[in-house]
Design a protein around this motif. Structure first.
Motif, PDB file in Angstrom:
ATOM      1  N   ILE A   1       1.194  -1.048  -0.441  1.00  0.00           N
ATOM      2  CA  ILE A   1      -0.414   0.150   0.342  1.00  0.00           C
ATOM      3  C   ILE A   1       1.149   1.260  -0.202  1.00  0.00           C
ATOM      4  CG2 ILE A   1      -0.383   0.331   2.211  1.00  0.00           C
ATOM      5  CD1 ILE A   1      -2.978   1.361   0.096  1.00  0.00           C
ATOM      6  N   THR A   2       1.937   1.261   0.538  1.00  0.00           N
ATOM      7  CA  THR A   2       2.933   2.298   0.462  1.00  0.00           C
ATOM      8  C   THR A   2       3.084   2.438  -0.216  1.00  0.00           C
ATOM      9  OG1 THR A   2       4.570   0.909   0.965  1.00  0.00           O
ATOM     10  CG2 THR A   2       3.683   2.205   3.185  1.00  0.00           C
ATOM     11  N   ASP A   3       3.758   1.650  -1.645  1.00  0.00           N
ATOM     12  CA  ASP A   3       4.233   2.027  -2.744  1.00  0.00           C
ATOM     13  C   ASP A   3       3.138   2.529  -3.969  1.00  0.00           C
ATOM     14  OD1 ASP A   3       6.643   1.052  -1.559  1.00  0.00           O
ATOM     15  OD2 ASP A   3       5.815  -1.022  -3.004  1.00  0.00           O
ATOM     16  N   LEU A   4       1.298   1.881  -3.908  1.00  0.00           N
ATOM     17  CA  LEU A   4       0.661   2.091  -4.456  1.00  0.00           C
ATOM     18  C   LEU A   4       0.603   4.026  -4.026  1.00  0.00           C
ATOM     19  CD1 LEU A   4      -0.856  -1.204  -4.245  1.00  0.00           C
ATOM     20  CD2 LEU A   4      -0.595   0.334  -6.296  1.00  0.00           C
ATOM     21  N   ILE A   5       0.371   4.039  -2.911  1.00  0.00           N
ATOM     22  CA  ILE A   5       0.361   5.408  -2.499  1.00  0.00           C
ATOM     23  C   ILE A   5       1.037   6.310  -3.152  1.00  0.00           C
ATOM     24  CG2 ILE A   5       0.461   7.605  -0.524  1.00  0.00           C
ATOM     25  CD1 ILE A   5      -0.495   5.082   1.399  1.00  0.00           C
ATOM     26  N   THR A   6       2.881   5.940  -2.753  1.00  0.00           N
ATOM     27  CA  THR A   6       3.612   6.941  -2.917  1.00  0.00           C
ATOM     28  C   THR A   6       3.566   6.786  -4.896  1.00  0.00           C
ATOM     29  OG1 THR A   6       4.866   5.704  -1.265  1.00  0.00           O
ATOM     30  CG2 THR A   6       6.480   6.999  -3.082  1.00  0.00           C
ATOM     31  N   SER A   7       3.138   5.947  -5.140  1.00  0.00           N
ATOM     32  CA  SER A   7       2.810   5.948  -6.812  1.00  0.00           C
ATOM     33  C   SER A   7       1.943   6.846  -7.611  1.00  0.00           C
ATOM     34  CB  SER A   7       3.191   4.643  -7.666  1.00  0.00           C
ATOM     35  OG  SER A   7       2.412   4.058  -7.258  1.00  0.00           O
TER      36      SER A   7
END
Ligand code: A2P
Length: 271
Positions: free
Chosen positions: A206-212
């Motif tokens: 989820i962290t990568d999906l938020i950041t991207s």
């Protein structure tokens, strides 16, 4: 050796001041995850999203762990969603419970993942990994959540596809629930699932999906904005740390029961 005892046997052995609840249903989802439901003592009150200490008598002594209550505040039964840790002092035994067994429960629920700890906003994000979905299973079934927020986005990320099933079933049941399905959940609730270690339409932490920004483009929503967005986070220590940092970077401030803010955090307890 018997690892569990009936509700009556346990009531006789239970430490004073402890509640004993009876198991009414057990569902095993994977070799790591299971759900169980128990009776709810009429004296036991809680706010949706809170946790409580539950336990078993082990070698004559009570052993407790914190568990989020996954059922909403109005429900007649209590629901819990648990990990099974092979060597876990409590969960290695708790995973063997059967209908009719007794479980110890302390009387005082508590927690920060409650609607009161957030200042009003337009959209509420519930970010969860693994068993961290449990408090949100409670909150998505509480009308108060939908009265406070126009839109509720529940995200759930797991290692494997099979680990998403509890959340899928709970959301489906919520959509069909006579109390909250038609008036609230079907209009206001969205469920976003991603998987990190298997093929799945939505992949990644989820962290990568938020950041991207992929989370937001997939949902057709704008980036996080402290003017409109609120968040609750529940997962492992590492997931909490990293997701919390992204909230701070987006300009949201952490809240607590005595000082509501724009996001709140609670760890998904294991043991
Ligand atoms: P990953 O498979 O990349 O480790 P766990 O069962 O270990 O609690 O993990 C549940 C989910 O949380 C997994 O999909 C895992 O991804 C993800 N995860 C683990 N650490 C973090 C982190 N620091 N930030 C966001 N997601 C995480």
């Amino acid at each position: 050796m018997t690892l569990t005892s009936s509700a009556d046997e346990l009531a006789a052995a239970a430490p004073e001041g402890t509640l004993v609840v009876g198991v009414t249903e057990v569902t095993h989802y994977t070799d790591r995850l299971f759900r169980f439901r128990t009776t709810r003592p009429s004296s036991f009150r809680f706010r949706s999203g809170e946790f409580v200490m539950i336990g078993l008598m082990i070698d004559g002594k009570p052993l407790y762990r914190a568990y989020s209550i996954a059922s909403p505040a109005w429900a007649e039964e209590l629901e819990f969603f648990s990990i099974k840790v092979p060597d876990g002092p409590l969960t290695s035994r708790l995973q063997n419970i059967r209908v009719g067994d007794g479980i110890l429960m302390r009387k005082k629920p508590t927690g920060t993942l409650v609607n009161d700890a957030l200042i009003p906003g337009k959209r509420l994000y519930m970010f969860s990994t693994g068993t961290g979905i449990a408090p949100f299973a409670s909150l998505i079934r509480d009308p108060e959540t939908y009265e406070k927020f126009e839109e509720v986005v529940l995200t759930h990320t797991c290692r494997e596809v099979a680990e998403l099933r509890y959340g899928e079933e709970t959301v489906a049941a919520t959509m069909d629930d006579p109390l909250i399905g038609e008036d609230y959940a079907r209009k206001q609730l969205r469920h976003y699932m991603s998987v990190t270690r298997e093929e799945y339409p939505f992949r990644g932490r989820i962290t990568d999906l938020i950041t991207s920004g992929k989370l937001f483009s997939d949902l057709g929503l704008p980036p996080l904005d402290p003017a409109t967005d609120r968040a609750m986070i529940c997962g492992s220590m590492e997931m909490l740390r990293d997701t919390k940092q992204l909230m701070i970077d987006a300009g949201l401030r952490e809240g607590a029961n005595n000082e509501p803010g724009e996001f709140v955090v609670e760890r998904a307890f294991v043991g």
